[in-house]
Design a protein around this motif. Structure first.
Motif, PDB file in Angstrom:
ATOM      1  N   GLY A 123     -38.456 -36.086  99.196  1.00 56.15           N
ATOM      2  CA  GLY A 123     -38.971 -37.426  99.362  1.00 56.15           C
ATOM      3  C   GLY A 123     -40.353 -37.411  99.981  1.00 56.15           C
ATOM      4  O   GLY A 123     -40.968 -36.355 100.155  1.00 56.15           O
ATOM      5  N   LEU A 124     -40.864 -38.598 100.365  1.00 58.82           N
ATOM      6  CA  LEU A 124     -42.208 -38.702 100.922  1.00 58.82           C
ATOM      7  C   LEU A 124     -42.365 -37.895 102.198  1.00 58.82           C
ATOM      8  O   LEU A 124     -43.331 -37.155 102.362  1.00 58.82           O
ATOM      9  CB  LEU A 124     -42.530 -40.182 101.188  1.00 58.82           C
ATOM     10  N   GLU A 153     -40.236 -31.238  91.699  1.00 55.42           N
ATOM     11  CA  GLU A 153     -39.205 -31.216  92.735  1.00 55.42           C
ATOM     12  C   GLU A 153     -39.308 -32.401  93.693  1.00 55.42           C
ATOM     13  O   GLU A 153     -38.602 -32.471  94.690  1.00 55.42           O
ATOM     14  CB  GLU A 153     -39.295 -29.892  93.507  1.00 55.42           C
ATOM     15  N   VAL A 154     -40.213 -33.355  93.372  1.00 55.07           N
ATOM     16  CA  VAL A 154     -40.418 -34.542  94.196  1.00 55.07           C
ATOM     17  C   VAL A 154     -39.767 -35.739  93.525  1.00 55.07           C
ATOM     18  O   VAL A 154     -39.941 -35.970  92.329  1.00 55.07           O
ATOM     19  CB  VAL A 154     -41.930 -34.800  94.400  1.00 55.07           C
ATOM     20  N   ARG A 155     -39.024 -36.523  94.303  1.00 53.26           N
ATOM     21  CA  ARG A 155     -38.432 -37.757  93.785  1.00 53.26           C
ATOM     22  C   ARG A 155     -39.516 -38.802  93.552  1.00 53.26           C
ATOM     23  O   ARG A 155     -40.418 -38.952  94.363  1.00 53.26           O
ATOM     24  CB  ARG A 155     -37.384 -38.304  94.753  1.00 53.26           C
ATOM     25  N   ARG A 171     -45.062 -42.299  92.480  1.00 49.02           N
ATOM     26  CA  ARG A 171     -45.274 -43.073  93.703  1.00 49.02           C
ATOM     27  C   ARG A 171     -45.426 -42.167  94.923  1.00 49.02           C
ATOM     28  O   ARG A 171     -46.264 -42.410  95.796  1.00 49.02           O
ATOM     29  CB  ARG A 171     -44.087 -44.014  93.902  1.00 49.02           C
ATOM     30  N   THR A 172     -44.626 -41.100  94.976  1.00 48.18           N
ATOM     31  CA  THR A 172     -44.590 -40.257  96.176  1.00 48.18           C
ATOM     32  C   THR A 172     -45.845 -39.414  96.338  1.00 48.18           C
ATOM     33  O   THR A 172     -46.436 -39.359  97.425  1.00 48.18           O
ATOM     34  CB  THR A 172     -43.358 -39.340  96.138  1.00 48.18           C
ATOM     35  N   PRO A 227     -46.863 -35.295  86.326  1.00 55.13           N
ATOM     36  CA  PRO A 227     -46.016 -34.821  87.434  1.00 55.13           C
ATOM     37  C   PRO A 227     -45.182 -33.599  87.062  1.00 55.13           C
ATOM     38  O   PRO A 227     -43.953 -33.648  86.995  1.00 55.13           O
ATOM     39  CB  PRO A 227     -45.136 -36.033  87.729  1.00 55.13           C
ATOM     40  N   ALA A 228     -45.852 -32.477  86.810  1.00 51.90           N
ATOM     41  CA  ALA A 228     -45.167 -31.238  86.444  1.00 51.90           C
ATOM     42  C   ALA A 228     -45.656 -30.109  87.337  1.00 51.90           C
ATOM     43  O   ALA A 228     -46.768 -30.146  87.860  1.00 51.90           O
ATOM     44  CB  ALA A 228     -45.424 -30.890  84.978  1.00 51.90           C
ATOM     45  N   SER A 229     -44.815 -29.089  87.519  1.00 50.77           N
ATOM     46  CA  SER A 229     -45.215 -27.933  88.311  1.00 50.77           C
ATOM     47  C   SER A 229     -46.447 -27.282  87.704  1.00 50.77           C
ATOM     48  O   SER A 229     -46.558 -27.141  86.486  1.00 50.77           O
ATOM     49  CB  SER A 229     -44.072 -26.915  88.381  1.00 50.77           C
ATOM     50  N   GLY A 230     -47.378 -26.865  88.554  1.00 51.15           N
ATOM     51  CA  GLY A 230     -48.563 -26.175  88.081  1.00 51.15           C
ATOM     52  C   GLY A 230     -49.855 -26.772  88.573  1.00 51.15           C
ATOM     53  O   GLY A 230     -50.901 -26.125  88.516  1.00 51.15           O
ATOM     54  N   GLY A 231     -49.854 -28.017  89.060  1.00 52.63           N
ATOM     55  CA  GLY A 231     -51.059 -28.610  89.611  1.00 52.63           C
ATOM     56  C   GLY A 231     -52.216 -28.609  88.630  1.00 52.63           C
ATOM     57  O   GLY A 231     -52.079 -29.037  87.476  1.00 52.63           O
TER      58      GLY A 231
END
Length: 417
Positions: A13-14, A209-211, A215-216, A71-75
């Motif tokens: 979460g945040l 891995e972020v909900r 928004r977060t 919103p995917a892993s890898g930035g």
């Protein structure tokens, strides 16, 4: 079941995301970068800190908008690939993985230098093994451990600030900004101090891995950056008022020296312990980020595809975790701290240059930032990268060119197939 087709679980979460950002940033700047930055900038240290913060803010804003869109892993590996083309995404990923692997080694060596100087390399390798094991069994456990580390480090830094400012040796006249300052020195100091701010993007690399990532992530990145800037500014001012920038530039352990000068020697062991814990926290979050970028690049076969596996039970890229952990352990056993930091800074600034260039391509309906933000971020990253010590610029350029050559060879092989 190989786990190669599994997906990480959205558990953070945040609060967890902000704490991971804090764990990435708090430590390197306060305990490692203040002294060399003071040597470079003299009384312009605070100006360098401000410049680093401006560039970091631009990067944070660009990264947040891109992370919400992708919103995917890898930035920035993902952002560069999607917005600029495959090569630029690859170059960002290469710069990140190589630069941050060196940064992991630097953090491990910092743990060893503060915890047990006589056996710094042995302690460094042990720290890498420990943190790799924690990350392997799941990011939730990593987030809880990071909370503890951040709380301890913040308590130590608050104690240092209070001890310095409340002492009879503190003099505001030492904050003089008019002597011993040059534009080149301020730029170099900003590049060194940026090394400490760079951890905010660790939040973006945990996108899977972020909900509620849309928004977060945009909320967590600037929030974590703002907290760290306030902490760094308070510590820098407190230490300068006690030591002055000339003495700060020559200090091997500036916070411990400041506490001693302030007449509170009893606090010195806590400061040394806090430095080791801070570096451990940075190592924890850095390994998370490097392994997730490795996962994304392995999925696209820019790195061996075997590294794309996700553990069926722990839901983490376990093979990437182990390979990166092993590489960092080797570097921690064999390399020099100063060289690792300079090399890492160059690679990380190039990584964020690609992030800002990617943000420039966002459309109005994609909630792009004001045009000046990615433009200033791109120019700032390049200026700070090439203001670093010449040895760091040369070695970093050589490794980036090597990565580009490997990409060209691989692309030619794909085209022939």
């Amino acid at each position: 079941m190989s786990g190669s087709s599994g997906e990480p679980q959205r558990r953070l979460g945040l609060f967890d995301a902000v704490v991971i950002g804090l764990g990435s940033m708090i430590g390197a700047g306060v305990f490692a970068a203040l002294a060399p930055a003071a040597r470079a900038a003299g009384s312009g240290l605070l100006a360098g800190l401000g410049l680093a913060a401006v560039v970091a803010y631009c990067n944070a804003t660009s990264s947040a908008r891109l992370a919400a869109r992708h919103p995917a892993s890898g930035g920035t590996y993902v952002y560069g690939r999607e917005r600029l083309g495959d090569f630029w995404g690859y170059l960002a990923g290469w710069s990140f993985v190589v630069g941050k692997t060196a940064s992991c080694a630097a953090m491990a060596l910092t743990v060893g230098a503060y915890a047990w100087p006589a056996h710094a390399h042995t302690v460094a390798v042990s720290a890498v093994v420990l943190v790799t094991a924690v990350n392997y069994v799941g990011v939730r456990k990593s987030a809880w451990l990071t909370r503890v580390i951040v709380a301890v480090v913040l308590a130590v830094l608050v104690a240092v600030v209070v001890a310095c400012l409340a002492s009879g040796t503190s003099e505001t006249a030492r904050l003089d900004l008019t002597t011993g300052t040059s534009a080149g020195g301020i730029l170099q100091a900003a590049g060194l101090l940026f090394f400490a701010f760079a951890g905010y993007a660790r939040i973006a690399t945990l996108g899977e891995e972020v909900r509620d990532p849309a928004r977060t992530i945009p909320r967590a990145i600037p929030l974590a950056l703002g907290i760290v800037l306030a902490v760094y500014a308070a510590v820098a001012v407190a230490v300068i008022t006690v030591l002055g920038t000339p003495a700060l530039g020559e200090a091997a352990a500036p916070l411990a020296d400041a506490v001693h000068e302030a007449g509170t020697d009893a606090l010195a062991p806590a400061v040394r312990a806090g430095a080791a814990v801070a570096a451990l926290g940075s190592l924890l979050a850095l390994l998370l980020g490097v392994s997730r970028t490795t996962l994304a690049m392995a999925r696209d076969r820019h790195l061996p595809h075997v590294l794309a596996a996700v553990h069926p039970r722990f839901k983490v890229p376990h093979r990437a975790e182990l390979v990166i952990g092993a590489l960092v352990a080797v570097l921690a056993a064999t390399t020099d701290l100063r060289g690792a930091i300079g090399f890492s800074s160059f690679g990380v600034l190039l990584y964020y240059a690609v992030a800002n260039a990617s943000a420039w391509t966002l459309k109005p309906h994609e909630h792009r930032p004001a045009r000046g933000v990615p433009a200033a971020g791109l120019a700032g990253c390049l200026a700070l990268a090439f203001a670093l010590p010449l040895s760091s610029v040369i070695s970093g350029t050589v490794v980036v060119l090597l990565g580009a050559a490997l990409y060209a060879v691989r692309r030619r092989a794909w085209d022939r197939a």
